[in-house]
Design a protein around this motif. Structure first.
Motif, PDB file in Angstrom:
ATOM      1  N   GLU A  59       0.837  -1.205   0.000  1.00  0.00           N
ATOM      2  CA  GLU A  59       0.000   0.000   0.000  1.00  0.00           C
ATOM      3  C   GLU A  59       0.874   1.257   0.000  1.00  0.00           C
ATOM      4  OE1 GLU A  59      -3.309   1.098   3.103  1.00  0.00           O
ATOM      5  OE2 GLU A  59      -3.633  -0.937   2.358  1.00  0.00           O
ATOM      6  N   ARG A  60       1.910   1.232   0.839  1.00  0.00           N
ATOM      7  CA  ARG A  60       2.797   2.396   0.935  1.00  0.00           C
ATOM      8  C   ARG A  60       3.572   2.612  -0.354  1.00  0.00           C
ATOM      9  NH1 ARG A  60       7.129   2.424   5.455  1.00  0.00           N
ATOM     10  NH2 ARG A  60       8.560   3.392   3.977  1.00  0.00           N
ATOM     11  N   LEU A  62       2.683   1.801  -3.399  1.00  0.00           N
ATOM     12  CA  LEU A  62       1.776   2.351  -4.414  1.00  0.00           C
ATOM     13  C   LEU A  62       1.525   3.833  -4.149  1.00  0.00           C
ATOM     14  CD1 LEU A  62      -0.785  -0.601  -4.696  1.00  0.00           C
ATOM     15  CD2 LEU A  62       0.846   0.115  -6.449  1.00  0.00           C
ATOM     16  N   ALA A  63       1.337   4.174  -2.876  1.00  0.00           N
ATOM     17  CA  ALA A  63       1.088   5.574  -2.515  1.00  0.00           C
ATOM     18  C   ALA A  63       2.298   6.434  -2.884  1.00  0.00           C
ATOM     19  CB  ALA A  63       0.780   5.682  -1.025  1.00  0.00           C
ATOM     20  N   GLU A  64       3.497   5.930  -2.590  1.00  0.00           N
ATOM     21  CA  GLU A  64       4.714   6.712  -2.903  1.00  0.00           C
ATOM     22  C   GLU A  64       4.858   6.954  -4.405  1.00  0.00           C
ATOM     23  OE1 GLU A  64       8.412   5.552  -1.131  1.00  0.00           O
ATOM     24  OE2 GLU A  64       7.556   5.595   0.894  1.00  0.00           O
ATOM     25  N   GLY A  66       2.303   7.149  -6.374  1.00  0.00           N
ATOM     26  CA  GLY A  66       1.082   7.800  -6.850  1.00  0.00           C
ATOM     27  C   GLY A  66       0.260   6.880  -7.740  1.00  0.00           C
ATOM     28  N   THR A  68      -2.579   3.499  -8.203  1.00  0.00           N
ATOM     29  CA  THR A  68      -3.564   2.590  -7.605  1.00  0.00           C
ATOM     30  C   THR A  68      -3.189   1.193  -8.105  1.00  0.00           C
ATOM     31  OG1 THR A  68      -5.031   2.763  -9.491  1.00  0.00           O
ATOM     32  CG2 THR A  68      -5.399   4.339  -7.678  1.00  0.00           C
TER      33      THR A  68
END
Ligand code: KG4
Ligand code: ZN
Length: 323
Positions: A59-60, A62-64, A66, A68
């Motif tokens: 999850e982290r 993917l967030a880093e 940007g 989904t």
């Protein structure tokens, strides 16, 4: 093209994201603290910790970036070799993601991952590859991606394992490699250690004699920094001698040095002086990580290798020649 790579082969949870062959995110959650009290990796604890850490890390990552999950084009994970329970966590997770997202899945050999981390874009085989880590000291002739010929391997301890054991003898922390390296840098003089397997026929390695020698010298009360330096020098000399002999005999002029031990600065200096074209992994990619698995999968995909069936299982024992 975005590739997610996952490595849970031992005690590090590695998640990496690679875009068009370039590492964008590389997250590693280390379990060192968890296993410290036991003096070694406890397989069942490792599996359970991967189970907790992996979804958060993905999850982290993917967030880093940007992204989904739908932004991923390929999903890859280490299939083996490694601790079977630990492998199964990352491998099953990755297959689940690939299935849910309807994306191709690539089952990657851990050592192909280490090699991919040191393999610069544009370099074409054949070349030599030394993988020196906590679990492996293997010298391969890389004939092509997916075609490996084993030239030699350790007969006892792996190079990184020897660093770890000597570190423990010296009262240093784990992992021992960086600690031994730091202590060795403090020494002016080195206690001489004999270089193993000089004059051998083949290209094998051996580190258990160095470890025993270190034990005797610790018992004699010799200065620890000089001892660390002597051990490190002999270990590096041994690796270099075997690899350079193989280079001479096979005629290869290009060498990749990969795996955790490749981070050692003295080792890098030694190999750079060898008169070969030598490549090391960039910082952060020599030790176990997910980005190297994504890099290997990216290469396989680029070369038109078919994705792996989702029905395939993880495997604890898997020679690279059969990958
Ligand atoms: O590749 P890796 O992270 O895990 C395995 O697949 O085993 O390698 C870890 C090993 C450990 O044994 C560690 O002590 C060693 O690599 N290592 C080093 C250095 N950094 C890590 N050995 C010597 N010098 C270093 N700087
Ligand atoms: Zn490894």
């Amino acid at each position: 093209m975005w590739v997610l790579g996952i490595d849970t082969s031992c005690d590090d949870t590695g998640v990496g994201l690679v875009r068009d062959g370039k590492v964008v995110v590389n997250l590693v959650a280390s379990q060192v603290r968890l296993h410290e009290a036991f003096g070694g990796v406890v397989p069942e604890l490792a599996s359970r910790e991967h189970l907790k850490a992996l979804p958060l890390l993905v999850e982290r990552a993917l967030a880093e970036a940007g992204l989904t999950p739908k932004g991923l084009d390929l999903v890859a994970a280490t299939r083996g070799p490694g601790l079977i329970g630990a492998l199964l966590v990352g491998y099953t997770f990755a297959k689940g993601m690939a299935f849910a997202l309807d994306r191709p899945f690539y089952a990657v050999h851990h050592l192909e991952g280490h090699i991919a981390a040191a393999w610069p874009e544009g370099l074409t085989p054949p070349f030599l590859a030394l993988v020196a880590s906590g679990g492996h000291t293997h010298l391969y002739e890389v004939l092509d991606l997916g075609r490996y010929r084993l030239l030699g391997a350790t007969r006892d301890d792996a190079a990184g394992e020897a660093f770890d054991k000597v570190a423990r003898l010296l009262g240093l922390g784990f992992p021992g490699g960086p600690e031994v390296e730091r202590l060795a840098e403090e020494a002016e003089e080195a206690v001489p250690f004999p270089v193993p397997l000089r004059g051998q026929e083949g290209y094998d390695f051996s580190f258990s004699g160095l470890k025993t020698k270190a034990l005797h010298l610790v018992e004699k009360g010799l200065p620890k920094a000089a001892l660390a330096k002597g051990f490190q020098e002999a270990a590096i000399a041994h690796l270099a001698e075997v690899v350079l002999k193989a280079a001479r005999d096979t005629g290869h002029r290009v060498l990749l040095v990969a795996g955790g031990v490749a981070a050692n600065r003295a080792l890098q200096e030694r190999f750079k002086e060898a008169g070969l074209e030598v490549h090391f992994p960039p910082r952060g990619l020599s030790q176990d990580n997910g980005a190297m698995i994504a890099l290997a999968a990216w290469r396989r995909h680029q070369r038109g290798f078919p994705p792996s069936p989702l029905s395939l299982g993880a495997t604890a024992y898997w020679p690279l020649e059969e990958a």
